[in-house]
Design a protein around this motif. Structure first.
Motif, mmCIF file in Angstrom:
data_model
loop_
_atom_site.group_PDB
_atom_site.id
_atom_site.type_symbol
_atom_site.label_atom_id
_atom_site.label_comp_id
_atom_site.label_asym_id
_atom_site.label_seq_id
_atom_site.Cartn_x
_atom_site.Cartn_y
_atom_site.Cartn_z
ATOM 1 N N SER A 1 0.784 -1.235 0.000
ATOM 2 C CA SER A 1 0.000 0.000 0.000
ATOM 3 C C SER A 1 0.818 1.288 0.000
ATOM 4 O O SER A 1 0.279 2.373 -0.156
ATOM 5 C CB SER A 1 -0.941 0.007 1.198
ATOM 6 N N VAL A 2 2.141 1.181 0.244
ATOM 7 C CA VAL A 2 2.911 2.438 0.263
ATOM 8 C C VAL A 2 3.388 2.863 -1.129
ATOM 9 O O VAL A 2 4.006 3.901 -1.274
ATOM 10 C CB VAL A 2 4.137 2.383 1.218
ATOM 11 N N VAL A 3 3.102 2.052 -2.147
ATOM 12 C CA VAL A 3 3.559 2.412 -3.494
ATOM 13 C C VAL A 3 3.054 3.809 -3.861
ATOM 14 O O VAL A 3 3.825 4.666 -4.291
ATOM 15 C CB VAL A 3 3.068 1.398 -4.558
ATOM 16 N N PHE A 4 1.757 4.040 -3.641
ATOM 17 C CA PHE A 4 1.202 5.344 -4.012
ATOM 18 C C PHE A 4 1.896 6.473 -3.244
ATOM 19 O O PHE A 4 2.314 7.478 -3.826
ATOM 20 C CB PHE A 4 -0.314 5.413 -3.771
ATOM 21 N N SER A 5 2.014 6.293 -1.903
ATOM 22 C CA SER A 5 2.586 7.365 -1.082
ATOM 23 C C SER A 5 3.997 7.711 -1.538
ATOM 24 O O SER A 5 4.350 8.900 -1.689
ATOM 25 C CB SER A 5 2.629 6.956 0.393
ATOM 26 N N THR B 1 -1.989 11.941 -7.799
ATOM 27 C CA THR B 1 -3.082 11.069 -7.365
ATOM 28 C C THR B 1 -3.911 10.628 -8.569
ATOM 29 O O THR B 1 -4.167 9.415 -8.753
ATOM 30 C CB THR B 1 -3.991 11.821 -6.360
ATOM 31 N N VAL B 2 -4.309 11.605 -9.366
ATOM 32 C CA VAL B 2 -5.133 11.275 -10.548
ATOM 33 C C VAL B 2 -4.350 10.362 -11.488
ATOM 34 O O VAL B 2 -4.862 9.353 -11.992
ATOM 35 C CB VAL B 2 -5.590 12.575 -11.263
ATOM 36 N N GLY B 3 -3.079 10.703 -11.692
ATOM 37 C CA GLY B 3 -2.217 9.891 -12.565
ATOM 38 C C GLY B 3 -2.131 8.465 -12.066
ATOM 39 O O GLY B 3 -2.252 7.505 -12.840
ATOM 40 N N TYR B 4 -1.959 8.311 -10.747
ATOM 41 C CA TYR B 4 -1.817 6.967 -10.161
ATOM 42 C C TYR B 4 -3.109 6.174 -10.332
ATOM 43 O O TYR B 4 -3.084 4.991 -10.695
ATOM 44 C CB TYR B 4 -1.454 7.074 -8.680
ATOM 45 N N ILE B 5 -4.241 6.857 -10.063
ATOM 46 C CA ILE B 5 -5.540 6.157 -10.197
ATOM 47 C C ILE B 5 -5.719 5.676 -11.641
ATOM 48 O O ILE B 5 -6.094 4.524 -11.887
ATOM 49 C CB ILE B 5 -6.706 7.088 -9.772
ATOM 50 N N LYS C 1 1.884 -6.994 -10.066
ATOM 51 C CA LYS C 1 1.024 -6.658 -8.925
ATOM 52 C C LYS C 1 0.751 -5.157 -8.970
ATOM 53 O O LYS C 1 1.692 -4.357 -9.044
ATOM 54 C CB LYS C 1 1.726 -6.992 -7.616
ATOM 55 N N VAL C 2 -0.523 -4.798 -8.933
ATOM 56 C CA VAL C 2 -0.879 -3.379 -8.904
ATOM 57 C C VAL C 2 -1.644 -3.127 -7.609
ATOM 58 O O VAL C 2 -2.605 -3.833 -7.302
ATOM 59 C CB VAL C 2 -1.755 -3.002 -10.119
ATOM 60 N N TYR C 3 -1.149 -2.135 -6.847
ATOM 61 C CA TYR C 3 -1.808 -1.828 -5.573
ATOM 62 C C TYR C 3 -2.617 -0.552 -5.725
ATOM 63 O O TYR C 3 -2.039 0.540 -5.832
ATOM 64 C CB TYR C 3 -0.754 -1.663 -4.477
ATOM 65 N N PRO C 4 -3.920 -0.652 -5.776
ATOM 66 C CA PRO C 4 -4.738 0.565 -5.914
ATOM 67 C C PRO C 4 -4.526 1.492 -4.714
ATOM 68 O O PRO C 4 -4.171 1.033 -3.626
ATOM 69 C CB PRO C 4 -6.174 0.042 -5.944
ATOM 70 N N MET C 5 -4.752 2.771 -4.962
ATOM 71 C CA MET C 5 -4.579 3.735 -3.880
ATOM 72 C C MET C 5 -5.662 3.528 -2.824
ATOM 73 O O MET C 5 -6.825 3.305 -3.167
ATOM 74 C CB MET C 5 -4.724 5.142 -4.462
ATOM 75 N N THR C 6 -5.268 3.534 -1.550
ATOM 76 C CA THR C 6 -6.246 3.411 -0.466
ATOM 77 C C THR C 6 -6.327 4.747 0.270
ATOM 78 O O THR C 6 -5.453 5.618 0.072
ATOM 79 C CB THR C 6 -5.803 2.338 0.546
ATOM 80 N N LEU C 7 -7.330 4.892 1.119
ATOM 81 C CA LEU C 7 -7.450 6.137 1.886
ATOM 82 C C LEU C 7 -6.215 6.325 2.764
ATOM 83 O O LEU C 7 -5.681 7.429 2.893
ATOM 84 C CB LEU C 7 -8.723 6.111 2.739
#
Lengths: 289, 220
Positions: free
Chosen positions: B36-40, B93-97, B111-117
């Motif tokens: 889950s930290v991929v997005f951050s 954020t938009v790019g990642y989504i 493996k793709v980890y969707p962005m979480t809250l």
């Protein structure tokens, strides 16, 4: 009627250099040339007017208002052109204009288009691809596109070819046809001022040596040549920047009629250029008798 | 005016904006085991690149002289830079989504980890800390000095986001003795989220106040 620009006792020190309590006044409808050698304090004074530097003391009033307290309001009515390009070089002319336009309440798109056309500026070209002359014309275009009442220009002609300089001076002459406007123009190329200035202010080592109408300067000042025998006790009072050689001396006088009356046929008086007046004043300390 | 300055921060670095989105995509591929930290981490990286580049262009072109000759308050110049950071974060954020959903839909063997809250919040905290500490240095000393501070902060935050996330989770799990803490943890999730947001806002407000103070005293 309030002067468009009024400076009283302005002081600023940094490092070895200081502005030492200078005064000057510029009225509406006139162009004032602000001359002096490099490092005399021209840019510092302009930066103080624009509040890019903080003054140590004194007063600067633009349109009769304090330049710091009413900075926002004042800057809406000032057009500025500096010696270097301070725009984003990565942007095109039209992008840069798009960014600057919203800052001015009185942006005049018609005037912008007029000057873009007049100066043949390529709007789609990146600023880094423009020549120095083009960059200066862009600065001038922006400065003239929001109905500014005061144009502040810091060495705008420095490094430009004679053709571009002449175009700039011609544009300033047109601008000043509106008697509610004024131009404060710093330069060390005094020949620019021969054509357009109404007033000339000379600054040297952070002090104003004179601030007078150009016509008065040119009709009252004179270059005096004569024999050394007349350089007596009064020399330092009568003459500025005395230069002696084997045959006699050369110096500047602020009142050629009075000097003529005093020394008669013993001297020869010639008409000086603004450049000579500046040179005689600024080398005074080295050559004083 | 603020809008104009924010758009300026994007226009001057069009190429870097495109590059940073590619970088975002590359990180999705590279961080296969970070969950889950991929997005951050990716968002922090994008914001770091764009903030650093925009400050570098300001310095290179000496545009403080031009900007501060315009009718604008110095506090607005500072505010625009802070707001630009959150615009960069929003873009990441938009790019990642978009990228993560496209990759999921494509059925690519990664493996793709969707962005979480949670990862959004951690990203926001990391970006805010980086900005909040870096910008006052930038507005006081200019880009050359702030670059060093920025790089150190980015390095710590980029590799420390997983740690920040753990700390966050730990705080939530461990209720300390003390009436205030007990009271806080007895509130619902929304209240706790709000309290965190207020703390973050207070930090950014303090940083902004310092930046304004420094920038107002700058001479050009």
């Amino acid at each position: 009627m309030e002067p468009i620009l009024e400076i009283k006792g302005l002081r600023k020190s940094y490092g070895d250099f200081s502005i030492k309590g200078i005064d000057l006044v510029l009225e509406k409808g006139y162009i004032m040339g602000f001359i002096g050698p490099n490092g005399a304090g021209k840019s510092t004074t302009i930066k103080l007017i624009m509040n890019l530097l903080k003054k140590d003391g004194g007063e600067i009033k633009v349109f009769g208002k304090d330049n710091v307290k009413f900075e926002h309001e004042i800057k809406n009515r000032i057009g500025f052109v500096y010696d270097e390009n301070y725009f984003y070089e990565e942007l095109t002319i039209s992008e840069m204009k798009w960014i600057i336009e919203p800052f001015y309440k009185t942006w005049d798109e018609k005037a912008y288009k007029k000057y873009i056309k007049k100066f043949e500026l390529p709007e789609k070209k990146k600023i880094k691809e423009l020549s120095k002359g083009m960059k200066m014309k862009l600065s001038l275009t922006i400065a003239l596109s929001h109905n500014a009442d005061l144009l502040i220009m810091d060495e705008p002609t420095s490094g430009l070819d004679p053709l571009v300089r002449s175009e700039l001076l011609e544009t300033l002459s047109e601008v000043i046809q509106d008697e509610n406007k004024a131009v404060f123009f710093s330069t060390h190329i005094t020949s620019d001022l021969d054509k357009i200035a109404d007033y000339v202010t000379l600054i040297h080592n952070g002090e104003i040596l004179f601030s007078e109408s150009k016509d008065d300067i040119l009709s009252n000042y004179g270059i005096v040549k004569g024999g050394k025998e007349i350089l007596g006790k009064d020399a330092s009072r009568d003459f500025v920047g005395v230069r002696q050689n084997r045959f006699g001396f050369e110096a500047l006088t602020k009142d050629k009629n009075q000097i003529k009356r005093k020394y008669g046929d013993k001297i020869l008086i010639e008409k000086p250029t603004l450049e000579e007046i500046m040179l005689y004043h600024t080398r005074r300390e080295q050559n004083a008798v | 005016m603020l809008y104009s300055l924010i758009v300026k921060d994007l226009l001057i670095q069009k190429r870097y904006v495109a590059f940073s989105l590619l970088y975002l995509l590359a990180l999705i591929f590279a961080f296969q085991n970070m969950e889950s930290v991929v997005f951050s981490a990716a968002a922090t990286g994008v914001v770091y690149i764009l903030l650093t580049t925009s400050c570098a262009y300001d310095e290179k072109n000496k545009t403080d002289i031009m900007i501060n000759s315009l009718p604008i308050k110095r506090s607005q110049v500072v505010a625009a830079k802070y707001l630009a950071v959150y615009v960069f974060f929003l873009m990441a954020t938009v790019g990642y989504i978009i990228f993560s959903n496209l990759l999921l839909l494509s059925g690519a063997p990664i493996k793709v980890y969707p962005m979480t809250l949670d990862s959004f919040m951690v990203g926001m905290v990391a970006v805010s800390i980086m900005t909040g500490l870096n910008l006052p240095v930038f507005f006081k000393f200019g880009f050359a000095k702030s670059r060093i501070v920025g790089f150190l902060l980015f390095f710590c935050l980029f590799f420390g986001v997983s740690y920040i996330m753990k700390v966050f989770q730990e705080w939530e799990r461990v209720a300390l003795d003390g009436a205030i803490t007990k009271f806080i943890w007895s509130q619902g999730d929304v209240v706790i989220l709000l309290l965190k947001a207020v703390a973050l806002l207070a930090f950014i407000a303090l940083s902004y106040g310092l930046s304004v103070k420094f920038y107002k005293n700058r001479e050009f």
